[in-house]
Design a protein around this motif. Structure first.
Motif, short mmCIF file in Angstrom:
data_model
loop_
_atom_site.label_atom_id
_atom_site.label_comp_id
_atom_site.label_asym_id
_atom_site.label_seq_id
_atom_site.Cartn_x
_atom_site.Cartn_y
_atom_site.Cartn_z
N ALA A 5 1.27 11.55 -16.32
CA ALA A 5 1.35 12.87 -15.70
C ALA A 5 2.78 13.37 -15.59
N THR A 6 3.75 12.45 -15.47
CA THR A 6 5.15 12.85 -15.34
C THR A 6 5.94 12.24 -16.49
N ASP A 7 6.71 11.21 -16.22
CA ASP A 7 7.38 10.43 -17.25
C ASP A 7 7.87 9.14 -16.61
N GLN A 8 8.29 8.19 -17.45
CA GLN A 8 8.68 6.88 -16.94
C GLN A 8 9.87 6.98 -15.99
N ALA A 9 10.83 7.85 -16.30
CA ALA A 9 12.02 7.96 -15.46
C ALA A 9 11.66 8.45 -14.06
N GLN A 10 10.74 9.40 -13.97
CA GLN A 10 10.34 9.91 -12.66
C GLN A 10 9.62 8.85 -11.84
N VAL A 11 8.73 8.10 -12.50
CA VAL A 11 8.02 7.02 -11.80
C VAL A 11 9.00 5.96 -11.32
N ASP A 12 9.94 5.57 -12.18
CA ASP A 12 10.94 4.57 -11.78
C ASP A 12 11.75 5.06 -10.58
N LYS A 13 12.14 6.32 -10.60
CA LYS A 13 12.95 6.89 -9.52
C LYS A 13 12.19 6.85 -8.20
N GLU A 14 10.94 7.31 -8.20
CA GLU A 14 10.19 7.38 -6.95
C GLU A 14 9.78 5.99 -6.46
N SER A 31 0.83 -1.21 0.00
CA SER A 31 0.00 0.00 0.00
C SER A 31 0.86 1.25 0.00
N ALA A 32 1.95 1.25 0.76
CA ALA A 32 2.82 2.42 0.83
C ALA A 32 3.46 2.70 -0.52
N VAL A 33 3.79 1.65 -1.24
CA VAL A 33 4.41 1.82 -2.56
C VAL A 33 3.38 2.31 -3.57
N LEU A 34 2.16 1.78 -3.48
CA LEU A 34 1.12 2.17 -4.43
C LEU A 34 0.71 3.63 -4.27
N ARG A 35 0.97 4.22 -3.12
CA ARG A 35 0.62 5.63 -2.93
C ARG A 35 1.40 6.53 -3.87
N ILE A 36 2.53 6.04 -4.39
CA ILE A 36 3.28 6.81 -5.39
C ILE A 36 2.41 7.09 -6.60
N ALA A 37 1.56 6.14 -6.96
CA ALA A 37 0.69 6.33 -8.13
C ALA A 37 -0.22 7.52 -7.95
N THR A 38 -0.79 7.68 -6.75
CA THR A 38 -1.68 8.81 -6.48
C THR A 38 -0.92 10.12 -6.49
N LYS A 39 0.24 10.15 -5.83
CA LYS A 39 1.00 11.40 -5.72
C LYS A 39 1.43 11.91 -7.08
N LEU A 40 1.95 11.04 -7.92
CA LEU A 40 2.46 11.47 -9.22
C LEU A 40 1.35 11.75 -10.22
#
Length: 293
Positions: A255-264, A182-191
């Motif tokens: 909303a951002t890009d693949q590199a940003q999602v991978d980083k976070e 759940s903590a990891v999936l919250r990245i989806a909401t934030k980005l």
């Protein structure tokens, strides 16, 4: 319990964009789909799936749960995967490797055998047609806002295909405090926030989510259970591929890009990395057994 830690996956030769639907489906099949194996085993054991079982699987993915039912001797298997043609194609590779159609060559007129399709069968239970005695919807709900929308209608549409009193299995995420993912999936909401209304909005799982869906479909709850399904990956790269294959991060990428999602995502996975480089996230899933009228 069946181990869910997957072996390391070597990168494919040449550049392969993560967003490619075929590559994403392959990541799902090879990495992520097996994370719910303990759940499949628990449900099949509780419901005595074996010779004679006639199973209708909604959202069958790339067919792993169907393959497990077949290994227990199920007489008839129908998998419905409306959302991903690529996953359905992989299910056909697994279950119908020598067939070009939807039904195995050995299938008889009464529907025994294996059938894979992108829509519900039209052959309603009745004279000359044997009903399904088990329906499963193993795709977990309770993680993404609106992920149960439409499921009630789909379940109601399966009722004419199932025997009276047949079990229908629904699955949901456990409470966030028992699901490390759940903590990891919250990245989806934030980005994905810049999209304002994007398709991914996470919310806490509610205690009666599954019962509400069953009630809307006219089903009668008849028992439930909880199963530990840890998400285990050989390394961070495998974890990224597996999590991205769920589709829960697509809005974040847009909303951002693949590199940003991978980083976070990599940063969010850090607490779950072990000294040997593997990634291990404990999770609990809940299943509900409901009965057709």
């Amino acid at each position: 319990m069946t181990p869910t830690l997957v072996r390391q996956h070597l990168p494919l030769a040449g550049p392969t964009p993560r967003a490619d639907p075929g590559a994403r489906a392959r990541d799902w099949s090879e990495i992520q789909e097996r994370m719910l194996v303990p759940l499949y085993e628990a449900v099949y054991e509780r419901l005595d799936v074996g010779p004679g079982t006639r199973l209708l699987a909604l959202g069958c993915g790339s067919g792993l749960a169907l393959l497990m039912a077949a290994s227990r001797g199920a007489a008839a298997l129908t998998g419905v995967e409306p959302s991903s043609p690529e996953r359905l194609a992989l299910a056909r590779e697994r279950l119908l490797p020598k067939e070009s159609g939807e039904r195995a060559a050995g299938a008889r007129g009464d529907g025994d055998g294996i059938r894979l399709t992108d829509r519900l069968p039209k052959d309603k239970a009745g004279p000359g047609t044997r009903a399904y005695d088990l329906v499963t919807a193993f795709e977990p709900i309770g993680c993404r806002a609106g992920d149960a929308d439409g499921l009630g209608g789909l379940l109601a549409a399966t009722t004419p295909l199932a025997a009276r009193g047949a079990p229908v299995v629904l699955v949901g995420w456990g409470p966030p405090e028992r699901c490390a993912t759940s903590a990891v999936l919250r990245i989806a909401t934030k980005l994905a926030e810049p999209l304002r209304g994007g398709t991914v909005r996470l919310r806490p799982a509610l205690r009666d989510d599954l019962e509400e869906v069953a009630g809307r479909a006219g089903l009668r709850p008849d028992g439930s259970g909880r199963v530990a399904c840890p998400f285990g990956y050989a390394d961070v790269d495998s974890a990224l591929k597996g999590l991205l294959s769920t589709g829960l991060f697509d809005a974040a990428v847009a909303a951002t890009d693949q590199a940003q999602v991978d980083k976070e995502l990599t940063e969010a996975l850090h607490p779950y990395r072990r000294p040997d480089g593997t990634v291990w996230m404990p999770n609990v899933f809940r299943y509900l057994i409901a009965r057709t009228p």
